[in-house]
Design an enzyme around this catalytic site. Structure first.
Site, PDB file in Angstrom:
ATOM      1  N   GLU A   4     -10.388  16.118 -65.919  1.00 27.21           N
ATOM      2  CA  GLU A   4      -9.551  15.470 -64.909  1.00 27.21           C
ATOM      3  C   GLU A   4     -10.340  14.520 -64.025  1.00 27.21           C
ATOM      4  O   GLU A   4      -9.828  13.503 -63.574  1.00 27.21           O
ATOM      5  CB  GLU A   4      -8.871  16.535 -64.043  1.00 27.21           C
ATOM      6  CG  GLU A   4      -8.039  15.964 -62.924  1.00 27.21           C
ATOM      7  CD  GLU A   4      -7.146  16.993 -62.270  1.00 27.21           C
ATOM      8  OE1 GLU A   4      -6.984  16.904 -61.050  1.00 27.21           O
ATOM      9  OE2 GLU A   4      -6.614  17.868 -62.974  1.00 27.21           O
ATOM     10  N   LYS A   5     -11.621  14.844 -63.786  1.00 27.99           N
ATOM     11  CA  LYS A   5     -12.440  14.042 -62.876  1.00 27.99           C
ATOM     12  C   LYS A   5     -13.902  14.147 -63.299  1.00 27.99           C
ATOM     13  O   LYS A   5     -14.287  15.078 -64.014  1.00 27.99           O
ATOM     14  CB  LYS A   5     -12.252  14.506 -61.434  1.00 27.99           C
ATOM     15  CG  LYS A   5     -12.335  16.005 -61.231  1.00 27.99           C
ATOM     16  CD  LYS A   5     -11.920  16.374 -59.830  1.00 27.99           C
ATOM     17  CE  LYS A   5     -11.785  17.884 -59.659  1.00 27.99           C
ATOM     18  NZ  LYS A   5     -10.555  18.387 -60.299  1.00 27.99           N
ATOM     19  N   ASP A  64      -7.084  20.155 -64.421  1.00 26.32           N
ATOM     20  CA  ASP A  64      -7.057  21.341 -63.566  1.00 26.32           C
ATOM     21  C   ASP A  64      -5.959  22.292 -64.034  1.00 26.32           C
ATOM     22  O   ASP A  64      -4.921  21.851 -64.547  1.00 26.32           O
ATOM     23  CB  ASP A  64      -6.800  20.941 -62.115  1.00 26.32           C
ATOM     24  CG  ASP A  64      -8.052  20.394 -61.440  1.00 26.32           C
ATOM     25  OD1 ASP A  64      -9.141  20.524 -62.016  1.00 26.32           O
ATOM     26  OD2 ASP A  64      -7.933  19.826 -60.341  1.00 26.32           O
ATOM     27  N   ASP A  88      -3.259  23.592 -63.170  1.00 25.30           N
ATOM     28  CA  ASP A  88      -2.054  23.626 -62.356  1.00 25.30           C
ATOM     29  C   ASP A  88      -1.098  22.544 -62.854  1.00 25.30           C
ATOM     30  O   ASP A  88      -1.395  21.834 -63.819  1.00 25.30           O
ATOM     31  CB  ASP A  88      -2.366  23.461 -60.862  1.00 25.30           C
ATOM     32  CG  ASP A  88      -3.110  22.160 -60.543  1.00 25.30           C
ATOM     33  OD1 ASP A  88      -3.112  21.246 -61.396  1.00 25.30           O
ATOM     34  OD2 ASP A  88      -3.690  22.062 -59.447  1.00 25.30           O
ATOM     35  N   TYR A  90     -15.951  21.355 -54.520  1.00 29.45           N
ATOM     36  CA  TYR A  90     -14.786  20.466 -54.545  1.00 29.45           C
ATOM     37  C   TYR A  90     -13.905  20.695 -53.312  1.00 29.45           C
ATOM     38  O   TYR A  90     -13.477  21.828 -53.050  1.00 29.45           O
ATOM     39  CB  TYR A  90     -13.981  20.725 -55.818  1.00 29.45           C
ATOM     40  CG  TYR A  90     -12.768  19.844 -55.972  1.00 29.45           C
ATOM     41  CD1 TYR A  90     -12.904  18.496 -56.250  1.00 29.45           C
ATOM     42  CD2 TYR A  90     -11.491  20.363 -55.844  1.00 29.45           C
ATOM     43  CE1 TYR A  90     -11.790  17.675 -56.394  1.00 29.45           C
ATOM     44  CE2 TYR A  90     -10.370  19.563 -55.992  1.00 29.45           C
ATOM     45  CZ  TYR A  90     -10.534  18.219 -56.264  1.00 29.45           C
ATOM     46  OH  TYR A  90      -9.425  17.417 -56.395  1.00 29.45           O
ATOM     47  N   ARG A 140     -10.815  19.266 -52.227  1.00 32.63           N
ATOM     48  CA  ARG A 140      -9.355  19.134 -52.145  1.00 32.63           C
ATOM     49  C   ARG A 140      -8.676  20.406 -52.667  1.00 32.63           C
ATOM     50  O   ARG A 140      -7.869  20.370 -53.589  1.00 32.63           O
ATOM     51  CB  ARG A 140      -8.885  17.914 -52.932  1.00 32.63           C
ATOM     52  CG  ARG A 140      -9.404  16.597 -52.376  1.00 32.63           C
ATOM     53  CD  ARG A 140      -9.011  15.437 -53.253  1.00 32.63           C
ATOM     54  NE  ARG A 140      -9.550  14.171 -52.769  1.00 32.63           N
ATOM     55  CZ  ARG A 140      -8.825  13.128 -52.413  1.00 32.63           C
ATOM     56  NH1 ARG A 140      -7.510  13.175 -52.473  1.00 32.63           N
ATOM     57  NH2 ARG A 140      -9.388  12.024 -52.004  1.00 32.63           N
TER      58      ARG A 140
END
Length: 647
Positions: free
Chosen positions: A7-8, A102, A104, A320, A322
């Site tokens: 994702e990142k 992630d 979710d 991380y 956030r």
């Protein structure tokens, strides 16, 4: 070749470092043997603008609403084209693709929409990582799943994204157009999240503005007891005129009693004590950190997010940021002493707190079952040279480290004492608190609690030394600040009357997400809907007018609860998304029927509120589809659309 799409970049690095072969860097990817790890940069794709479906929709017209795409289109974000090209090239050489978003709803959408957009038709494996420690990532790599197991999660996220687009595009265009008819030359932006947040502030401001202070009176006495002195407060009986909180509304009875009390004797009629044990506050989620940093250091929510990003990306001092979680993986407990010793050793304050920590203690913060897509914010263990950090960075880092260190301190133990005295036929109450074990409390500068009472025995005598009456007034609620507005967004259920909707909102993440809340506040400020006065956030005249011109439901949080319930059913019970979107479209048609120039004109003329100091509203010219909605963050969970920025 096996291609893993993270994702990142930070997740990609953690995955690559957990592979058996040491990775080497290539353009947009890390290569470790026959495995290539690449990454997204938040959302690489965004919803296409209305004119991508029909060129005539580039012009804003009321008779074109509602805009309802038959077949949904995505397009690359301008700054993401390079990384999208890297993934496209790597897919052509791949034998196996692994989705590493992630774990979710939005993480599922973010990577899967790229895989589908680029035309990969074969099977996809799913890698679920919520702990970036190498042993945890290695275990996750050994437990790959079939991505089809998460199809319902993807459908729910996709439905949410499409619903937000429909809602923001259509309502923003409608209210902007009728606003123009009413004489307002600017975009009136409406969004599912930003507008209820604005509504919270508008209603709070109105409550303050309409508040009428009412006087009330309190009578105190200073008492001498056998082993000291204390202050007690009169409890007026029901024969006096009281408000619904038992406050005295007439001064005369208190003044008359105060005159005859000095020298009067009485006794301690009842004495009660209760010992309390309070564990340390948990490590921070982003929102909890934003609340504390605003209160303690006067930082805006956006400033805290920006500082955290620098501490994470540039300085590599924290995990991380956030995150909406306040718990840590159980595996981190064994490493905590080493991690915190490294993180705290260069700072006098943190070193002093570290010296008092007992690393044999295990708090409830270490709980795998409560760790979601991310864990709580924590130091990485890299030594922090706080002299090289900015003041804001050092302040925020100390808060993050402190809350983790506090897990290794004893619980705060206090004794609350309540005493009731009988004097001249009237009752007086006193309350005090004694600290039995300070525990973690010295790490936190908190408000003063009630001072302890002297030692007391039930039935002992007392004598009034002084008495006085204080004239007081009821006070309105306070204006929202960054801290209180973030807290309100986290706990939005408190602002809802319906019990069923309140339960749904308690189970959801509230209004916005950890990463979007600061941006929502900043968007409302930039658009001139909110004004910052000192630490207070107030609705501007334009913001108040917008809420007044909209149907009441648009400015309230109940719709978020209803959406979340439907989306949860799609994700967890495999409900079809179509009925949810069909219901939204029906709702939209009804809301669009309330778009009325007269109502907007009246709202603009009657609205009250401060003007932004440098208001530069976007000018709606009816030609650019880029002006059609409210802003959303760029990154996970949101996308900045070419058809409009929404939230």
């Amino acid at each position: 070749m096996r291609l893993i799409i993270a994702e990142k970049p930070s997740l990609a690095r953690a995955i690559a470092n957990a592979l058996p072969t040491s990775p080497r860097r290539e353009e947009g990817a890390l290569v470790a043997g026959d495995t290539v790890v690449t990454w997204c940069l938040g959302h690489l794709l965004e919803q296409a603008p209305p004119d991508a479906y029909d060129p005539t929709l580039k012009t804003w017209r009321l008779d074109s609403l509602p805009i309802l795409p038959d077949h949904w289109k995505l397009m690359p974000r301008p700054k993401a084209r390079g990384q999208l090209a890297v993934i496209r090239r790597l897919l052509k050489s791949a034998d196996q693709v692994v989705h590493a978003g992630d774990p979710d709803r939005e993480g599922q959408l973010l990577v899967q929409e790229v895989i589908e957009h680029l035309g990969w038709k074969r099977d996809v494996a799913r890698l679920l990582v919520n702990d970036l420690n190498p042993p945890a990532v290695k275990r996750a790599l050994e437990r790959l799943e079939d991505n089809r197991r998460y199809a319902s999660l993807y459908r729910a996220a996709q439905a949410r994204a499409r619903a937000d687009w429909l809602y923001g595009i259509n309502l923003t265009r409608a209210w902007t157009l009728v606003g123009r008819q009413a004489g307002h030359d600017g975009v009136l932006s409406v969004g599912r999240v930003q507008t209820p947040v604005l509504g919270l502030v508008v209603r709070r401001d109105a409550e303050i503005r309409d508040f009428e202070p009412r006087p009330f009176f309190v009578l105190w006495v200073d008492l001498a007891v056998s082993r000291g002195q204390l202050r007690a407060w009169w409890v007026p009986g029901d024969t006096h005129r009281l408000d619904d909180q038992g406050r005295l509304l007439d001064r005369a009875p208190a003044a008359a009693l105060a005159e005859r009390l000095p020298g009067a004797e009485g006794r301690l009629d009842s004495l009660a004590s209760r010992d309390k044990r309070q564990a340390a506050p948990l490590p921070y989620s982003l929102s909890a950190l934003q609340v504390d940093a605003a209160r303690r250091h006067g930082l805006s929510a956006k400033a805290v997010l920006d500082v955290c990003q620098r501490l994470y990306e540039r300085h590599q001092l924290i995990t991380y940021p956030r995150s909406d979680c306040r718990y840590l993986p159980e595996e981190h407990f064994a490493q905590a002493q080493r991690t915190l010793s490294g993180a705290c050793r260069n700072d006098e304050t943190l070193s002093r707190w570290l010296a008092g920590a007992d690393f044999s203690r295990r708090s409830k913060a270490w709980d795998d079952k409560k760790v979601g897509a991310h864990h709580a914010l924590a130091p990485t263990g890299k030594p922090a040279d706080l002299d090289r950090l900015s003041r804001q960075e050092a302040d925020v880092f100390r808060l993050i480290a402190r809350n983790v260190l506090a897990q290794f301190y004893p619980a705060l133990q206090t004794r609350e004492v309540k005493a009731e005295f009988l004097i001249a036929g009237e009752r007086f109450r006193a309350r005090g608190q004694e600290v039995l074990e300070p525990g973690w409390k010295p790490l936190f500068t908190t408000r003063d609690e009630a001072p302890p009472l002297p030692p007391l025995s039930e039935g002992e005598a007392c004598r009034v030394e002084q008495a006085g009456v204080e004239d007081r007034e009821t006070r309105p609620p306070e204006h929202f600040t960054d801290a209180s507005l973030i807290k309100a967004m986290m706990n939005i259920a408190r602002y809802v009357d319906d019990p069923a909707i309140r339960r749904t909102l308690r189970d959801s993440d509230g209004l916005g997400t950890e990463a979007t809340r600061a941006g929502i506040i900043e968007t409302l400020l930039e658009r001139g809907y909110l004004v910052r006065e000192g630490k207070s956030l107030k609705a501007s005249r334009l913001g108040s007018a917008l809420i007044a011109s909209l149907p009441e439901a648009v400015g309230r949080p109940e719709r978020t609860a209803q959406w979340e319930q439907r989306l949860a059913n799609i994700a967890e019970q495999d409900d079809a998304p179509a009925p949810f979107l069909d219901g939204l479209i029906d709702d939209l048609r009804g809301l669009l029927g309330h778009a009325d120039a007269g109502r907007v004109r009246n709202a603009l003329s009657e609205a009250r509120g401060p003007e932004p100091k440098a208001s530069k509203p976007a000018r709606g010219r009816g030609r650019s589809a880029k002006r059609s909605g409210g802003q959303r963050r760029q990154g996970k969970g949101t996308r900045r659309t070419a058809g409009g920025k929404r939230q």
